[in-house]
Design a protein around this motif. Structure first.
Motif, short mmCIF file in Angstrom:
data_model
loop_
_atom_site.label_atom_id
_atom_site.label_comp_id
_atom_site.label_asym_id
_atom_site.label_seq_id
_atom_site.Cartn_x
_atom_site.Cartn_y
_atom_site.Cartn_z
N ALA A 232 -4.81 -0.94 -78.50
CA ALA A 232 -5.04 -2.32 -78.09
C ALA A 232 -6.50 -2.70 -78.32
O ALA A 232 -6.81 -3.83 -78.72
CB ALA A 232 -4.67 -2.51 -76.62
N LEU A 233 -7.39 -1.76 -78.08
CA LEU A 233 -8.82 -2.01 -78.30
C LEU A 233 -9.16 -1.95 -79.79
O LEU A 233 -10.00 -2.72 -80.26
CB LEU A 233 -9.65 -1.00 -77.51
CG LEU A 233 -9.36 -0.95 -76.01
CD1 LEU A 233 -10.29 0.03 -75.31
CD2 LEU A 233 -9.49 -2.33 -75.38
N THR A 234 -8.51 -1.05 -80.51
CA THR A 234 -8.71 -0.99 -81.97
C THR A 234 -8.39 -2.34 -82.59
O THR A 234 -9.13 -2.85 -83.44
CB THR A 234 -7.82 0.10 -82.59
OG1 THR A 234 -8.19 1.37 -82.06
CG2 THR A 234 -7.96 0.13 -84.11
N LYS A 235 -7.28 -2.93 -82.18
CA LYS A 235 -6.89 -4.25 -82.69
C LYS A 235 -7.97 -5.28 -82.41
O LYS A 235 -8.33 -6.09 -83.28
CB LYS A 235 -5.58 -4.66 -82.03
CG LYS A 235 -5.09 -6.05 -82.38
CD LYS A 235 -4.48 -6.11 -83.75
CE LYS A 235 -3.79 -7.44 -83.98
NZ LYS A 235 -3.18 -7.52 -85.32
N ALA A 236 -8.52 -5.26 -81.20
CA ALA A 236 -9.55 -6.24 -80.83
C ALA A 236 -10.83 -6.02 -81.63
O ALA A 236 -11.47 -6.98 -82.07
CB ALA A 236 -9.84 -6.15 -79.33
N TYR A 237 -11.21 -4.75 -81.83
CA TYR A 237 -12.40 -4.46 -82.62
C TYR A 237 -12.22 -4.97 -84.06
O TYR A 237 -13.12 -5.58 -84.64
CB TYR A 237 -12.68 -2.97 -82.66
CG TYR A 237 -13.27 -2.39 -81.39
CD1 TYR A 237 -14.47 -2.87 -80.87
CD2 TYR A 237 -12.64 -1.35 -80.71
CE1 TYR A 237 -15.02 -2.33 -79.71
CE2 TYR A 237 -13.18 -0.80 -79.55
CZ TYR A 237 -14.36 -1.30 -79.06
OH TYR A 237 -14.90 -0.77 -77.91
N LEU A 238 -11.05 -4.72 -84.63
CA LEU A 238 -10.80 -5.15 -86.01
C LEU A 238 -10.81 -6.67 -86.13
O LEU A 238 -11.30 -7.22 -87.13
CB LEU A 238 -9.46 -4.59 -86.50
CG LEU A 238 -9.44 -3.10 -86.86
CD1 LEU A 238 -8.03 -2.64 -87.17
CD2 LEU A 238 -10.36 -2.82 -88.04
N THR A 239 -10.26 -7.34 -85.14
CA THR A 239 -10.27 -8.80 -85.15
C THR A 239 -11.71 -9.32 -85.14
O THR A 239 -12.07 -10.23 -85.89
CB THR A 239 -9.50 -9.36 -83.96
OG1 THR A 239 -8.13 -8.93 -84.04
CG2 THR A 239 -9.53 -10.88 -83.94
N SER A 240 -12.54 -8.72 -84.29
CA SER A 240 -13.94 -9.14 -84.21
C SER A 240 -14.68 -8.84 -85.52
O SER A 240 -15.48 -9.64 -85.99
CB SER A 240 -14.64 -8.43 -83.05
OG SER A 240 -14.11 -8.84 -81.81
N MET A 241 -14.39 -7.68 -86.11
CA MET A 241 -15.02 -7.34 -87.39
C MET A 241 -14.64 -8.34 -88.47
O MET A 241 -15.47 -8.72 -89.30
CB MET A 241 -14.62 -5.93 -87.81
CG MET A 241 -15.23 -4.83 -86.99
SD MET A 241 -14.61 -3.21 -87.53
CE MET A 241 -15.29 -2.15 -86.24
N GLY A 242 -13.37 -8.72 -88.48
CA GLY A 242 -12.91 -9.66 -89.48
C GLY A 242 -13.55 -11.02 -89.37
O GLY A 242 -13.60 -11.77 -90.36
N ASN A 243 -14.07 -11.33 -88.18
CA ASN A 243 -14.72 -12.62 -87.96
C ASN A 243 -16.23 -12.58 -88.17
O ASN A 243 -16.90 -13.59 -88.00
CB ASN A 243 -14.43 -13.11 -86.53
CG ASN A 243 -12.96 -13.43 -86.32
OD1 ASN A 243 -12.27 -13.81 -87.27
ND2 ASN A 243 -12.47 -13.27 -85.10
N ARG A 244 -16.74 -11.40 -88.51
CA ARG A 244 -18.18 -11.25 -88.72
C ARG A 244 -18.52 -11.07 -90.19
O ARG A 244 -17.66 -10.69 -90.99
CB ARG A 244 -18.72 -10.04 -87.94
CG ARG A 244 -18.87 -10.25 -86.46
CD ARG A 244 -19.57 -9.06 -85.82
NE ARG A 244 -20.94 -8.91 -86.26
CZ ARG A 244 -21.75 -7.93 -85.83
NH1 ARG A 244 -21.31 -7.03 -84.97
NH2 ARG A 244 -22.99 -7.85 -86.26
N ASP A 245 -19.75 -11.30 -90.52
CA ASP A 245 -20.25 -10.99 -91.86
C ASP A 245 -20.21 -9.46 -92.02
O ASP A 245 -20.77 -8.72 -91.20
CB ASP A 245 -21.68 -11.51 -92.00
CG ASP A 245 -22.30 -11.16 -93.35
OD1 ASP A 245 -21.58 -10.63 -94.22
OD2 ASP A 245 -23.51 -11.40 -93.52
N SER A 246 -19.54 -9.00 -93.06
CA SER A 246 -19.37 -7.55 -93.25
C SER A 246 -20.71 -6.83 -93.32
O SER A 246 -20.86 -5.71 -92.80
CB SER A 246 -18.56 -7.28 -94.52
OG SER A 246 -17.27 -7.82 -94.42
N VAL A 247 -21.69 -7.44 -93.95
CA VAL A 247 -23.00 -6.79 -94.09
C VAL A 247 -23.64 -6.56 -92.73
O VAL A 247 -24.36 -5.57 -92.53
CB VAL A 247 -23.93 -7.65 -94.98
CG1 VAL A 247 -25.33 -7.04 -95.06
CG2 VAL A 247 -23.34 -7.77 -96.38
#
Length: 274
Positions: A232-247
């Motif tokens: 459940a936390l992995t999903k949230a982390y990935l969602t946040s990463m997807g919304n950030r600049d990858s760099v």
């Protein structure tokens, strides 16, 4: 409990949702994982790290009733292994995979990365499942494989700044080559112009495994749910990463507030992945 709470708070929180009689064994597994994952941080040379991992391999393989005596974590782990008849080969494979952490060799390929994740994070989920329900657990080994890959790759993304600072590259060479980079370029300075594309590719790989897990997650019985709760936390982390600049992930990891982590686990513990 104190060890896991300090070193791996996400898994600590998930263990609190397990039945009381299973909790000690889960915490022993998670404390062992935290101990081994932290070996690189406590050594200056790889050889002492390998010696430490070999000590654990010898203890776990031993049939002596006093194996691990005098070492509180080893005693707790051996008790869990014996009580729940956990497969010792899984621990040996785990420790073999963790040797990679001690060196600065680049991850060769996506296949190698997924193998590393399978022997570490996926194995840990499957071992936790065996503790919780040894009858049902084998049916969900493939799901644990995808779950562990999603969780481990996400964890590697969260640790990117730390790994780059000490010259470690977990981004596979074939992924780096595909985006026009190399381990040397990725680790140097700001990572080069292709760094963002490499990070985005890693996020996509984690999301691919997360999606594969979610397709079968509704079948997970209540008895096994605590083993998979950290997803459940992995999903949230990935969602946040997807919304950030990858760099930006090269210099600063995504963080979830304590309140959000508690809420996500509480909600998933109550309703599962339906």
């Amino acid at each position: 409990m104190d060890t896991v709470r300090a070193a791996d708070h996400d898994r600590y929180l998930s263990a609190l949702y397990a039945p009381a009689e299973k909790r000690d064994a889960l915490l022993a597994l998670y404390a062992f994982n935290a101990e081994i994952a932290g070996v690189r941080d406590r050594i200056r040379e790889a050889l002492p790290g390998e010696v430490r991992l070999q000590w654990w391999r010898d203890v776990i393989k031993s049939d002596a009733p006093d194996a691990g005596a005098g070492h509180p974590l080893a005693e707790a782990l051996m008790t869990a292994i014996r009580q729940h008849k956990l497969p010792r080969q899984a621990f040996d494979n785990y420790l073999e995979a963790r040797i990679f952490d001690l060196y600065d060799d680049p991850m060769p390929s996506r296949t190698d990365l997924e193998g590393y994740c399978g022997e570490t994070a996926s194995a840990l989920i499957q071992l936790a499942a065996l503790v919780l329900d040894p009858i049902e657990a084998p049916r969900f080994a493939e799901l644990a494989g995808h779950a562990g890959c999603a969780q481990a790759i996400t964890g590697l993304l969260l640790l990117l700044p730390q790994h780059r600072a000490r010259g470690q590259c977990y981004v596979p060479e074939d992924i780096l080559a595909a985006v026009g980079s190399s381990p040397h370029d990725f680790l140097a300075g700001k990572g080069g112009p292709a760094a963002g594309r490499a990070v985005a590719a890693m996020i996509a790989l984690a999301q691919e495994h997360m999606a594969a897990f979610e397709r079968g997650a509704a079948r997970i019985p209540d008895s096994l749910r605590p083993a998979f709760l950290p997803l459940a936390l992995t999903k949230a982390y990935l969602t946040s990463m997807g919304n950030r600049d990858s760099v930006a992930l090269l210099s600063g990891p995504v963080r979830l507030s304590a309140l959000k982590r508690h809420w996500l686990l509480f909600r998933r513990a109550g309703r599962g992945w339906v």
